[in-house]
Design an enzyme around this catalytic site. Structure first.
Site, short mmCIF file in Angstrom:
data_model
loop_
_atom_site.label_atom_id
_atom_site.label_comp_id
_atom_site.label_asym_id
_atom_site.label_seq_id
_atom_site.Cartn_x
_atom_site.Cartn_y
_atom_site.Cartn_z
CB ALA A 117 -13.89 -8.70 16.35
CB SER B 259 -4.45 -6.05 10.72
OG SER B 259 -4.52 -6.54 12.10
CG ASN C 162 -5.68 -11.88 9.92
OD1 ASN C 162 -6.81 -11.62 9.52
ND2 ASN C 162 -4.86 -11.77 10.44
CG ASP D 116 -1.72 -2.10 15.93
OD1 ASP D 116 -0.47 -2.59 15.66
OD2 ASP D 116 -2.80 -2.61 15.26
CG ASP E 234 4.62 9.75 4.23
OD1 ASP E 234 5.36 10.66 3.73
OD2 ASP E 234 4.33 8.71 3.73
CG HIS F 144 0.25 -4.65 12.85
ND1 HIS F 144 -0.88 -4.17 13.57
CD2 HIS F 144 -0.19 -5.77 11.90
CE1 HIS F 144 -2.03 -4.93 13.14
NE2 HIS F 144 -1.52 -5.80 12.27
#
Length: 423
Positions: A313, A371, A297, A170, A179, A202
């Protein structure tokens, strides 16, 4: 990778770079890539064909030997020769792929479509229309958990993803995000002139959903496989776009670096299968690696447009992920299956109003897109792989068998909502 070089007006399938992907037949591939090198050398005229098997660190190889794909410039005469060569499966123009989500830095075209859908629903509500109105939410974020972790049963799963490698290809990761302090992270950038550090957001969001911590320093839990090994490949630049060459190079790196799962929340709106990505997906499965990608999308269901699953995909050997909302209804933007071989949606995940990590100092953000559904599936794949030992095709089968059936067309959600086994 080279910077994208547009060759003309933007096309529905995305911007072209001017280079070509040469997809090699299996007869050229094996432990020794001499035959593949010779073929590529003959077709391109290059004096030296660098291979991913021995390319110097930081160099972009011409030949991705383990995927059976080469990347090169071809003049018109060489292009005609290559397309007629029986040693090649296909010759395709190299395209620019883009991140598939809504939020800061995401394409203005998609944001306009998402905003139009929201305006449509708001106006219907204001007019008092109830027929076909959105269903009430079944889940909601709490102080402890995101709605997506609840809906998929991750909160009740005992697996952690330990021992499983998840590669997120990505826009990179905020490597200084608190984190992820102390996590097992391997990273590499495939974008010339840019470090892995995520300036777009993203990638950090997707890594967070797939592999974020069990107990974040602040806020609710948002990550699935909180003890998985994380591989971060920056294949999209800080503008959210990247070339096929960089993405395919990232896939090969992930496979050779020991990932069991590769998560691709990116794509191009092209309603035909790419032989290059199908080669990559098939050879990944052969190596026990499952590639999971966002369906796309390009739908606007509120306006009657169901869209179609795009590249990569729609490759038969790559798992396509659609998006549902907190009511477990199909997201307005989520692409439907198409008629091309491999163009079906295989499974769905939470993809609307998804809370996850974001580059500091913001720390967290809530965005939407297929996503956001994709890393839910990738993280749960890591849990299932840890639980059962399944890899590659067996892992694909396990995910679809464990999915929660939904009262929605399979063309929209495939086998249904991804579920953590035992959750």
């Amino acid at each position: 990778m080279t910077e994208p070089r547009p060759t003309g007006p933007a096309r529905p399938g995305g911007t072209l770079t001017g280079r070509y992907l040469l997809v090699l037949g299996d007869d050229l591939l094996g432990d020794d890539d001499a035959a593949a090198r010779t073929c590529v050398q003959e077709l391109t005229g290059l004096a030296d064909v660098t291979s991913s098997r021995d390319a110097p660190a930081g160099a972009h190889p011409v030949l991705l030997a383990r995927l059976g794909v080469a990347v090169a410039e071809l003049d018109p005469e060489r292009l005609r020769t290559a397309r007629a060569d029986p040693r090649l499966v296909a010759v395709e123009p190299e395209r620019v792929q883009r991140a598939l989500g809504t939020g800061p830095g995401v394409s203005a075209e998609y944001l306009r479509g998402f905003a139009d859908a929201a305006t449509f629903l708001r106006d219907r509500a204001a007019a008092g229309e109830t027929t076909g109105a959105p269903a009430p939410a079944q889940f909601a974020d709490t102080d402890q958990l995101t709605w997506g972790l609840q809906a998929t049963g991750v909160d009740a799963a005992t697996e952690t993803g330990a021992g499983i490698g998840v590669a997120v290809l990505d826009t990179g990761l905020d490597l200084g995000h608190p984190d992820f302090a102390g996590r097992d992270i391997e990273s590499r950038s495939f974008v010339d002139g840019q470090q892995v550090q995520d300036a777009q957001g993203h990638g950090t969001h997707c890594v967070g959903t797939a592999c974020g911590p069990l107990a974040p320093g602040s806020g609710r839990r948002y990550g699935v496989a909180h003890e998985a090994r994380i591989l971060v490949g920056k294949v999209l630049g800080d503008d959210g776009s990247g070339t096929d060459a960089g993405i395919l190079e990232g896939i090969e790196w992930a496979i050779t670096s020991g990932a069991q799962i590769v998560s691709l929340a990116l794509g191009a709106d092209l309603d035909e299968v790419s032989a290059a990505y199908e080669n990559a997906g098939r050879r990944a499965l052969d190596a026990g690696v499952l590639i999971i990608a966002a369906a796309g999308n390009n739908a606007e269901r509120s306006a009657g447009n169901v869209g179609f699953v795009g590249v990569p995909a729609n490759s038969p050997s790559i798992m396509a992920v659609g998006a549902v909302d907190a009511a477990l209804a199909i997201a307005d933007f989520s692409a439907a299956s198409s008629a091309v071989d491999g163009g079906q949606v295989d499974i769905a995940g939470p993809g609307v109003d998804v809370y996850s990590s974001w580059p500091m100092p913001q720390r967290n953000d809530t965005i939407s897109g297929t996503s956001m559904a994709t890393p839910h599936v990738s993280g749960i794949a890591a849990l299932l792989s840890q639980r059962t030992g399944a890899r590659g095709r067996d892992l694909w089968t396990g995910l679809t068998q464990a999915a929660q059936r939904l009262p929605l067309p399979s063309g929209d959600v495939g086998a249904g909502l991804v579920r953590a086994v035992g959750g």
